[in-house]
Design a protein around this motif. Structure first.
Motif, mmCIF file in Angstrom:
data_model
loop_
_atom_site.group_PDB
_atom_site.id
_atom_site.type_symbol
_atom_site.label_atom_id
_atom_site.label_comp_id
_atom_site.label_asym_id
_atom_site.label_seq_id
_atom_site.Cartn_x
_atom_site.Cartn_y
_atom_site.Cartn_z
ATOM 1 N N ARG A 35 0.832 -1.210 0.000
ATOM 2 C CA ARG A 35 0.000 0.000 0.000
ATOM 3 C C ARG A 35 0.869 1.263 0.000
ATOM 4 N N GLN A 36 1.955 1.247 0.761
ATOM 5 C CA GLN A 36 2.852 2.400 0.767
ATOM 6 C C GLN A 36 3.522 2.575 -0.589
ATOM 7 N N LEU A 37 3.888 1.475 -1.232
ATOM 8 C CA LEU A 37 4.456 1.565 -2.578
ATOM 9 C C LEU A 37 3.437 2.164 -3.542
ATOM 10 N N ARG A 38 2.189 1.700 -3.463
ATOM 11 C CA ARG A 38 1.139 2.201 -4.350
ATOM 12 C C ARG A 38 0.913 3.694 -4.141
ATOM 13 N N ASP A 39 0.940 4.157 -2.883
ATOM 14 C CA ASP A 39 0.750 5.575 -2.609
ATOM 15 C C ASP A 39 1.857 6.430 -3.216
ATOM 16 N N GLN A 40 3.030 5.848 -3.411
ATOM 17 C CA GLN A 40 4.147 6.572 -4.014
ATOM 18 C C GLN A 40 4.235 6.347 -5.521
ATOM 19 N N GLY A 41 3.237 5.656 -6.093
ATOM 20 C CA GLY A 41 3.228 5.424 -7.531
ATOM 21 C C GLY A 41 4.160 4.317 -7.967
ATOM 22 N N LEU A 42 4.466 3.374 -7.064
ATOM 23 C CA LEU A 42 5.395 2.296 -7.361
ATOM 24 C C LEU A 42 4.700 0.942 -7.217
ATOM 25 N N SER A 43 5.327 -0.094 -7.754
ATOM 26 C CA SER A 43 4.868 -1.471 -7.571
ATOM 27 C C SER A 43 6.095 -2.322 -7.233
ATOM 28 N N PRO A 44 5.895 -3.502 -6.625
ATOM 29 C CA PRO A 44 7.058 -4.329 -6.288
ATOM 30 C C PRO A 44 7.903 -4.703 -7.494
ATOM 31 N N GLY A 45 7.315 -4.801 -8.665
ATOM 32 C CA GLY A 45 8.099 -5.036 -9.872
ATOM 33 C C GLY A 45 8.697 -6.422 -9.965
ATOM 34 N N GLY A 46 8.024 -7.445 -9.440
ATOM 35 C CA GLY A 46 8.514 -8.804 -9.565
ATOM 36 C C GLY A 46 9.464 -9.251 -8.473
ATOM 37 N N GLN A 47 9.872 -8.376 -7.594
ATOM 38 C CA GLN A 47 10.776 -8.785 -6.525
ATOM 39 C C GLN A 47 10.019 -9.541 -5.438
ATOM 40 N N GLU A 48 10.710 -10.395 -4.747
ATOM 41 C CA GLU A 48 10.122 -11.144 -3.638
ATOM 42 C C GLU A 48 10.147 -10.272 -2.385
ATOM 43 N N PRO A 49 9.203 -10.485 -1.455
ATOM 44 C CA PRO A 49 9.246 -9.722 -0.206
ATOM 45 C C PRO A 49 10.527 -10.041 0.567
#
Length: 110
Positions: A24-38
């Motif tokens: 959710r914090q990534l989404r608020d900044q206009g980002l996505s995980p981009g395929g990386q693992e947590p």
């Protein structure tokens, strides 16, 4: 369940290192995980008093690295049109052909 060395590191809400964000914090900044693992787990507030136990509650969250995140993809105009047509089909009454602002159930018609 005791915490093992093979699991991801777990952090309480006040102790998350700089650069680790939830989805959710990534989404608020206009980002996505981009395929990386947590890379870590954000423990739920109920597990804050159990530091030796692993958090397995559904309220836990995954943490991703901000520096490996990618910008969110922007849909094309054709994709937006397709989504609008799909929503129009769900929001239009088949009897009176009026489009509502909510999705209509098939059984609830006039």
């Amino acid at each position: 369940m005791p915490r093992s060395d093979t699991t991801l590191p777990e952090y309480d809400r006040a102790a998350v290192p700089e650069g680790l964000l939830t989805r959710r914090q990534l989404r608020d900044q206009g980002l996505s995980p981009g395929g990386q693992e947590p890379v870590a787990v954000l423990r739920c507030k109920y597990c804050a008093y159990r530091p030796n136990q692993s958090c397995n509650h559904p309220t836990r969250a995954w943490l991703w690295r901000r520096d490996l995140a990618k910008p969110k993809r922007v849909p094309t105009l054709a994709q937006e049109w397709a989504l609008d047509r799909a929503m129009a089909a769900r929001q239009t009454c088949p009897l009176c052909r009026r489009r509502y602002f909510v999705c209509l159930q098939a059984a609830v018609l006039h």
